[in-house]
Design a protein around this motif. Structure first.
Motif, short mmCIF file in Angstrom:
data_model
loop_
_atom_site.label_atom_id
_atom_site.label_comp_id
_atom_site.label_asym_id
_atom_site.label_seq_id
_atom_site.Cartn_x
_atom_site.Cartn_y
_atom_site.Cartn_z
N GLU A 180 -41.95 77.76 -43.38
CA GLU A 180 -42.31 76.31 -43.65
C GLU A 180 -41.73 75.33 -44.48
N ARG A 181 -40.65 75.88 -45.73
CA ARG A 181 -40.41 75.99 -47.51
C ARG A 181 -39.40 75.39 -46.78
N GLY A 182 -38.51 76.24 -45.36
CA GLY A 182 -37.47 75.49 -45.90
C GLY A 182 -36.34 76.34 -46.21
N ALA A 183 -37.18 77.88 -46.26
CA ALA A 183 -35.68 78.51 -46.86
C ALA A 183 -35.60 79.80 -45.43
N GLY A 184 -33.91 79.74 -45.96
CA GLY A 184 -33.21 79.72 -44.74
C GLY A 184 -32.53 81.67 -45.25
N HIS A 185 -32.88 81.78 -46.43
CA HIS A 185 -32.93 83.35 -46.90
C HIS A 185 -34.47 83.79 -47.78
N VAL A 186 -34.36 84.94 -47.36
CA VAL A 186 -35.96 84.98 -47.94
C VAL A 186 -35.74 86.68 -48.11
N TYR A 187 -36.50 87.61 -48.65
CA TYR A 187 -36.80 88.86 -49.15
C TYR A 187 -38.33 88.68 -49.69
N VAL A 188 -39.02 89.94 -48.87
CA VAL A 188 -40.09 90.10 -49.55
C VAL A 188 -39.92 91.71 -50.01
N THR A 189 -41.20 91.85 -50.67
CA THR A 189 -40.76 93.16 -51.57
C THR A 189 -42.69 93.53 -51.95
N ASP A 190 -42.62 94.96 -51.83
CA ASP A 190 -43.82 95.23 -52.50
C ASP A 190 -44.19 96.15 -53.91
N GLY A 191 -42.36 95.92 -54.61
CA GLY A 191 -41.58 96.43 -56.06
C GLY A 191 -42.78 95.23 -56.76
N SER A 192 -42.79 95.73 -57.85
CA SER A 192 -43.24 94.74 -59.04
C SER A 192 -42.75 96.07 -60.50
N GLY A 193 -42.97 94.90 -61.28
CA GLY A 193 -43.32 95.39 -62.79
C GLY A 193 -41.62 95.47 -63.13
N SER A 194 -41.17 95.52 -64.50
CA SER A 194 -39.79 95.07 -64.73
C SER A 194 -38.93 94.87 -63.62
N ASN A 195 -38.66 95.65 -62.60
CA ASN A 195 -37.54 95.47 -62.18
C ASN A 195 -38.04 96.02 -60.19
N PRO A 196 -38.36 95.03 -59.89
CA PRO A 196 -39.57 95.36 -58.34
C PRO A 196 -38.54 95.57 -57.39
N TYR A 197 -36.76 95.65 -57.45
CA TYR A 197 -36.19 95.87 -56.69
C TYR A 197 -34.39 96.69 -56.78
#
Length: 273
Positions: free
Chosen positions: A234-251
């Motif tokens: 809906e917000r016009g994002a063609g590239h998206v990442y969703v994760t349940d990672g959190s904290g200082s390094n969610p990746y």
């Protein structure tokens, strides 16, 4: 990415690869054009999944095996740029990704526009010479109008050195609109799901195609993945990442629901490549 202060990596052979908090990988599922439309085939074009990650090499294989396969990866050697010498293990990973048809981009931090231009340009040359990588992901982009000439100079250098190369910018927020004429893709949101729900898209963003924008949403519960993807569309994002990672390094790893995320983002659509 802007979430944490990233350490330098002292690499000593294969053992150092295991300490992979300094590897950044961005994975894009499907081709350009956002989540709807497209020419040829039937059904909407697959949503593009972008995975900013500081994780161990086995996740490269897991991400690359996604269906549809990733279109783009961003390689970060040191947390700042290409480092001082080529790393054979990373060279092998890049070759494997490129053999699979994946575009690899080199990570270079601009330190909010304060890093000397010559150092970023050196990253551009080293990624090309050492890894055969010509597209660049510029991180810690200030997004402020006073730094526009700085980023325009860097983008011009990259495009002149490697015609056809992509330039990605990561201010992590919607920047001054002038940045949209500099980057091929601009990461305009990087934050938690709770922050994303309350985020506001500026009116000017609606005049640009989804392929120009990336959103990265972390600390997202599994139950909210569908809503996060819906909001991104809906917000016009063609590239998206969703994760349940959190904290200082969610990746530091792929999300625990990675297969379901791929299915949710790309189910019922087609890979245009």
């Amino acid at each position: 990415m802007r979430v944490r202060s990233r350490p330098f990596l002292a690499v000593a052979g294969v053992a150092a690869v295991v300490v992979a908090t300094a590897i950044t990988l961005i994975v894009t599922g499907g081709g350009s054009g956002g989540s709807t439309g497209g020419s040829g085939g039937t059904g909407p074009v697959c949503a593009q999944l972008v995975v900013p990650a500081y994780f161990a090499p086995q996740y490269w294989a897991q991400a690359a095996a996604a269906k549809p396969p990733p279109a783009d990866m961003i390689l970060d050697i040191t947390g700042v740029g290409a480092g001082t010498a080529p790393q054979p293990r990373f060279q092998a990973l890049v070759r494997q990704a490129q053999a699979a048809g994946i575009t690899v981009l080199g990570y270079s931090s601009t330190v909010d526009g304060q890093r000397p231009v010559a150092q970023v340009e050196a990253d551009v040359r080293d990624y090309a010479a050492w890894y055969g990588v010509t597209s660049i992901f510029l991180d810690r982009v200030s997004g402020q109008p006073q730094q526009v000439p700085y980023y325009r100079q860097l983008a011009s250098y990259i495009h002149q050195a490697h015609p056809g190369a992509q330039v990605w910018l990561n201010p992590g927020v919607y920047p001054d609109q002038a940045y949209m004429s500099i980057g091929n893709v601009v990461m305009v949101f990087e934050g938690t799901y709770a922050q994303y729900v309350a985020a506001v898209v500026p009116g000017w963003a609606k005049s640009y195609p989804p392929a120009d924008f990336a959103h990265t949403i972390y600390d997202t519960p599994a139950a909210d993945v569908t809503n996060a993807l819906r909001l991104a569309t809906e917000r016009g994002a063609g590239h998206v990442y969703v994760t349940d990672g959190s904290g200082s390094n969610p990746y530091q790893a792929l999300p625990s629901y990675w297969p379901a995320l791929v299915a949710s983002a790309t189910g019922g659509c087609r890979d245009p490549r």
